[in-house]
Motif scaffolding. Structure first.
Motif: not given
Length: 179
Positions: A61-63, A113-116, A121-122
């Motif tokens: 749910g974050l990445y 690399t990733f999509d935030w 959120s931290s």
């Protein structure tokens, strides 16, 4: 009352004195929109053994869309995406093909690399140092985030731009008074 205060002080000292033998810093750079690159540096401060494997967790749910950008040549990376179907977090696991990171040493060059998608959120992540033979967790903690920002113009450039703007403004005013 005195015993409560003593208890709180003791609890505080215990929590402050617990230092992780491993420090992993993540230098984050926003590449565009919600796409980020993280460059990790791993430091083996006082762990009694070499770091031969570590895992960095990516909360569900974050990445999204995690991929490896670079890894030191003597390390083998594995990425597993967060999966809402299970549901489970994703991870970036890296295994040393040689001797690992000895105590008192550090190594960088681990980049992903990733999509935030986590909003405000931290971005700090849980990590675990793992024994590759037994899978026992030797150390754990949270990454220390360093965000790379776009450099701001220097003060002199801003001053020169301001003076140029005032000069143009004054020139326009003097022309309008002549007409």
């Amino acid at each position: 009352m005195k015993s409560k205060l003593s208890y709180l002080v003791a609890l505080f000292l215990i929590s402050v004195s617990h230092a992780s033998a491993t420090v992993i810093t993540a230098e984050l750079t926003n590449t565009s929109g919600n796409s980020w690159q993280a460059e990790y540096a791993v430091e083996n401060n006082t762990l009694g053994a070499s770091i031969e494997e570590f895992t960095i967790w990516f909360d569900l749910g974050l990445y999204e869309n995690i991929s490896v950008s670079s890894t030191p040549s003597s390390w083998d990376p594995l990425v597993v995406q967060p999966d809402p179907g299970i549901p489970d977090d994703g991870f970036y696991d890296v295994l040393a093909l040689g001797s690992g990171i000895s105590s008192g040493s550090s190594l960088d060059g681990f980049a992903i690399t990733f999509d935030w998608i986590g909003g405000n959120s931290s971005m700090s992540q849980l990590f675990e140092v793992v024994d590759p033979n037994t899978w026992a967790v030797l150390d754990s903690g949270n990454t220390i985030i360093v965000t790379t920002s776009i450099p701001e113009p220097s003060s002199i450039i801003l001053l020169l731009l301001g003076i140029a703007g005032l000069a143009l403004s004054k020139k326009k005013q003097s022309k309008s008074l002549i007409v």
